[in-house]
Design a protein around this motif. Sequence first.
Motif, mmCIF file in Angstrom:
data_model
loop_
_atom_site.group_PDB
_atom_site.id
_atom_site.type_symbol
_atom_site.label_atom_id
_atom_site.label_comp_id
_atom_site.label_asym_id
_atom_site.label_seq_id
_atom_site.Cartn_x
_atom_site.Cartn_y
_atom_site.Cartn_z
ATOM 1 N N THR A 30 0.664 -1.310 0.015
ATOM 2 C CA THR A 30 -0.066 -0.101 -0.104
ATOM 3 C C THR A 30 0.739 1.122 -0.092
ATOM 4 O O THR A 30 0.613 2.258 -0.837
ATOM 5 C CB THR A 30 -0.951 0.140 1.025
ATOM 6 O OG1 THR A 30 -1.763 -1.155 1.245
ATOM 7 C CG2 THR A 30 -1.772 1.493 1.153
ATOM 8 N N LEU A 31 1.761 1.188 0.809
ATOM 9 C CA LEU A 31 2.923 2.503 0.861
ATOM 10 C C LEU A 31 3.637 2.467 -0.392
ATOM 11 O O LEU A 31 3.738 3.727 -0.647
ATOM 12 C CB LEU A 31 3.798 2.267 1.871
ATOM 13 C CG LEU A 31 3.133 2.353 3.463
ATOM 14 C CD1 LEU A 31 4.259 2.041 4.659
ATOM 15 C CD2 LEU A 31 2.717 4.006 4.045
ATOM 16 N N ALA A 32 3.906 1.372 -0.971
ATOM 17 C CA ALA A 32 4.704 1.534 -2.390
ATOM 18 C C ALA A 32 3.854 2.228 -3.274
ATOM 19 O O ALA A 32 4.326 3.005 -4.044
ATOM 20 C CB ALA A 32 5.293 0.256 -2.639
ATOM 21 N N ALA A 33 2.349 1.640 -3.455
ATOM 22 C CA ALA A 33 1.622 2.060 -4.375
ATOM 23 C C ALA A 33 1.458 3.602 -4.489
ATOM 24 O O ALA A 33 1.695 4.162 -5.518
ATOM 25 C CB ALA A 33 0.337 1.287 -4.376
ATOM 26 N N GLU A 34 1.174 3.929 -3.161
ATOM 27 C CA GLU A 34 1.219 5.488 -2.786
ATOM 28 C C GLU A 34 2.387 6.438 -3.263
ATOM 29 O O GLU A 34 2.482 7.405 -3.963
ATOM 30 C CB GLU A 34 0.856 5.895 -1.376
ATOM 31 C CG GLU A 34 -0.637 5.432 -1.186
ATOM 32 C CD GLU A 34 -0.868 5.500 0.347
ATOM 33 O OE1 GLU A 34 -0.095 5.910 1.309
ATOM 34 O OE2 GLU A 34 -1.741 4.870 0.847
ATOM 35 N N ALA A 35 3.354 5.836 -2.916
ATOM 36 C CA ALA A 35 4.944 6.512 -2.918
ATOM 37 C C ALA A 35 5.349 6.655 -4.570
ATOM 38 O O ALA A 35 5.759 7.959 -4.953
ATOM 39 C CB ALA A 35 6.001 5.670 -2.238
ATOM 40 N N PHE A 36 4.960 5.610 -5.220
ATOM 41 C CA PHE A 36 5.399 5.423 -6.608
ATOM 42 C C PHE A 36 4.140 5.714 -7.789
ATOM 43 O O PHE A 36 4.314 5.651 -8.716
ATOM 44 C CB PHE A 36 6.116 4.312 -6.915
ATOM 45 C CG PHE A 36 7.368 4.276 -6.017
ATOM 46 C CD1 PHE A 36 8.290 5.129 -6.357
ATOM 47 C CD2 PHE A 36 7.626 3.395 -5.152
ATOM 48 C CE1 PHE A 36 9.563 5.130 -5.494
ATOM 49 C CE2 PHE A 36 8.544 3.178 -4.185
ATOM 50 C CZ PHE A 36 9.721 3.940 -4.288
#
Length: 160
Positions: A30-36
């Motif tokens: 979830t964090l990776a999807a938001e970050a990238f």
Amino acid sequence: MTVESVRAFFADNAPDIAVIESEKSSATVTLAAEAFGVTPAEIAKTLSLRVGDRVLLLVTCGTARLDNKKARAVFGGKPRMLNAEEALDATGHPVGGICPFGLKTPLPVYCDVSLQAFSEVVPAAGSINSAVRISPARMAELTNAEWVDVSEVREPSEVV
């Protein structure tokens, strides 16, 4: 190891691919999807597994879940996730940054067919805030990965 070993891997094997870094953590799907700026499914998560006395890496689509029955049939035994210390020791990358690139020691890499739904995926790159953008086919080629069908894809609402 970590992000520097990943940068070195790409410098040697695919200089056209750059490591990208985010100010935000990308340690979870979830964090990776938001970050990238991608969907959770487009995150290529790398699982570090032990099957008997073998350690291997499995890269799946971010919304996929390991299907134990399929994995047991493909890998010849019940897969068990490595704990954080074991994963760091085996890969040289911390949990949240584990990827099939720039490994501490060579490990067998498997790519799940769930990745083939995308023209580009975003796997981690050795740290909890780094990644690369790469086609699944190129990732498999660069890591000498074998394609397998060992997961089930979940709905985004089921991903934590």
